[in-house]
Design an enzyme around this catalytic site. Sequence first.
Site, mmCIF file in Angstrom:
data_model
loop_
_atom_site.group_PDB
_atom_site.id
_atom_site.type_symbol
_atom_site.label_atom_id
_atom_site.label_comp_id
_atom_site.label_asym_id
_atom_site.label_seq_id
_atom_site.Cartn_x
_atom_site.Cartn_y
_atom_site.Cartn_z
ATOM 1 N N ARG A 219 -6.727 -8.060 -10.250
ATOM 2 C CA ARG A 219 -7.246 -9.380 -10.574
ATOM 3 C C ARG A 219 -8.865 -8.877 -11.032
ATOM 4 N NH1 ARG A 219 -8.610 -8.549 -5.175
ATOM 5 N NH2 ARG A 219 -10.683 -7.874 -4.956
ATOM 6 N N LYS B 250 0.941 -1.181 0.052
ATOM 7 C CA LYS B 250 -0.051 0.029 -0.129
ATOM 8 C C LYS B 250 1.028 1.343 -0.065
ATOM 9 C CE LYS B 250 -2.953 -3.102 -0.114
ATOM 10 N NZ LYS B 250 -3.232 -3.629 -1.141
ATOM 11 N N GLU C 159 -3.021 7.620 7.687
ATOM 12 C CA GLU C 159 -3.929 8.790 6.488
ATOM 13 C C GLU C 159 -4.827 9.449 7.495
ATOM 14 O OE1 GLU C 159 -5.885 6.383 3.794
ATOM 15 O OE2 GLU C 159 -4.194 5.598 2.889
ATOM 16 N N HIS D 220 -16.088 -5.465 5.517
ATOM 17 C CA HIS D 220 -15.061 -5.366 4.482
ATOM 18 C C HIS D 220 -15.536 -6.394 3.578
ATOM 19 C CE1 HIS D 220 -12.816 -2.305 6.536
ATOM 20 N NE2 HIS D 220 -12.846 -2.970 7.505
HETATM 21 C C1 MV4 Z 1 -10.180 4.511 4.678
HETATM 22 C C2 MV4 Z 1 -11.210 4.854 5.074
HETATM 23 C C3 MV4 Z 1 -11.320 6.328 5.542
HETATM 24 N N1 MV4 Z 1 -10.368 7.026 5.524
HETATM 25 N N2 MV4 Z 1 -9.071 5.449 4.468
HETATM 26 C C4 MV4 Z 1 -11.147 -0.109 4.537
HETATM 27 C C5 MV4 Z 1 -10.378 -1.494 3.656
HETATM 28 C C6 MV4 Z 1 -9.457 -0.752 2.858
HETATM 29 N N3 MV4 Z 1 -9.567 -1.105 1.514
HETATM 30 C C7 MV4 Z 1 -9.614 0.887 3.145
HETATM 31 N N4 MV4 Z 1 -10.569 0.889 3.975
HETATM 32 C C8 MV4 Z 1 -10.876 2.279 4.461
HETATM 33 N N5 MV4 Z 1 -10.085 3.232 4.322
HETATM 34 C C9 MV4 Z 1 -9.186 6.626 4.872
HETATM 35 N N6 MV4 Z 1 -8.220 7.390 4.970
HETATM 36 C C10 MV4 Z 1 -12.398 3.991 5.148
HETATM 37 C C11 MV4 Z 1 -12.220 2.675 4.953
HETATM 38 C C12 MV4 Z 1 -13.348 1.747 5.121
HETATM 39 C C13 MV4 Z 1 -13.864 1.140 3.984
HETATM 40 C C14 MV4 Z 1 -13.230 1.331 2.809
HETATM 41 C C15 MV4 Z 1 -13.920 0.733 1.482
HETATM 42 C C16 MV4 Z 1 -15.112 -0.022 1.758
HETATM 43 C C17 MV4 Z 1 -15.543 -0.122 2.991
HETATM 44 C C18 MV4 Z 1 -15.233 0.172 4.021
HETATM 45 C C19 MV4 Z 1 -15.451 0.149 5.623
HETATM 46 C C20 MV4 Z 1 -14.780 0.759 6.451
HETATM 47 C C21 MV4 Z 1 -13.646 1.392 6.470
#
Ligand code: MV4
Length: 506
Positions: free
Chosen positions: A292, A116, A200, A235
Amino acid sequence: MFKKILIANRGEIALRVIRACREMNIKSVAVYSDADARAPHVREADEAVHIGAAPSAESYLKGERIIEVAKRLGAEAIHPGYGFLSEREWFARAVRDAGLVFIGPPPEAIAAMGSKTEARQLAVKAKVPVVPGTTEPLADAAEARAVAEQFGYPILLKAAAGGGGKGMRVVRDANEIAPALEAARREAKNAFGDDAVYVEKYIVGPRHVEIQVLGDQHGTMLSLNERECSIQRRHQKMIEEAPSVAVTPEIRRAMGETAVRAASAAGYYNAGTCEFLLDGDGKFYFLEMNTRLQVEHPVTELVTGIDLVQWQIRVAAGERLPFKQKEIVPRGWAIECRITSEDPANGFLPSTGHVSYLHVPTGPGVRWDGGIEVGSDVGLFYDPMLAKLIVHAPTRDAAVDRMHRALLELTIEGVESSRDFHLRVMEDAEFRAGKIEIQWLERRLASLTNVKPPGETARAAAVVAALIADRDRHAPQRTNGHTTPSATPASSGDSWARAARLDALR
Ligand code: MV4
């Protein structure tokens, strides 16, 4: 073009790839574990080879063994599907080193996007907007505090090797930083064997919107536009749609160009997905790239008319993409519901059993990408996703109505499923209005899985008991143990008809 492809996967995605092969006049080779000896993908492929015991570590993750099978049977290429070996750099490299074609991106692009922090550095260099924060792992809590003071609380600690929300911690004030950092490190170490964590700014209440990209090996990289994936639980996505109600033509163009820049910067080709957070002001931030084919690819296929799996195979064989970006215009609306063997009435507990009856929805605008059939045994070795139900209609309202209708037609007997949960979502006023974001589902879950008016369960049970008693009077010779309905009807409208239908089946 390839003459024979091996599919290193199982379930619905293996069937999806087999279908593409057959339409392209390519022979398919399935591989299978002990648990899948009678699985539909084994029967539908032109050839099938047993590769090991039921646990995936002893079968679907045995990359070297799978490559040996491909060589022995004369397959020229391997499609990894999603999950299992699909995003393992070493596997993509081993396939290439064996003189075969990996139907996916080059191993270098998998590696670059797998970290990441590396993906963020690459994005920053390509002028792709990322969430404010660090692009290097944190040395200590003091460094995280400095970032928080610059951008304000809350902040989010994330595992550098992460994905799927593991090793993630929200921090709301300075006192929480040290313990949260320790917890994130421990979780990251356990999950990925790497305790590097970066930070972040935490974006509150965004949507999860992703862009499908498709590139050939001659420098063409296209955006196939967005998918709205905010409806997820822990998730795990549950419902996806295309387009997104929150994406204007301007956002679509900007996000698409951004995704193409990120993918091109990684030397990407084949199909991939750039994940973004989209906030209430229309600002978007690149999160990560999935290297993917994704579970939810059908919604993109339905609104673009482009067969993603066929084009994955074509570009892997060296063909050029014949489309121009301006020709890719979304048509209508598509929604996908993931039908899982989880019991929504019981905290989404995984359910197992023998599929004794299955009625699959059909009719206008309905697609079923399934991995089960009558006689399938659903166990706990693999992912609980049984099938994807996908609909396409001219408008979002019509697509929601069509999905509701299709879900009413769906009957799965022998194992609990997420069907009733999806029906409740399609009936939900906020969902219908498109007022969703990443926290919406977990906030609404209690009411969605428990919307029975008082007394209805008891009334429904009484009706079913009466139906069973009536049937037993007319057919007293019944012997098997299935005397109680396996599913409690969840609401009026569909429950009585369903109870009667289930009873008639017995
Ligand atoms: C975040 C966020 C809020 N702010 N980053 C969750 C898994 C990973 N792929 C990144 N994720 C998140 N990153 C910042 N800076 C909130 C999430 C997140 C989320 C993102 C996408 C789909 C569902 C989610 C559920 C909870 C938190």
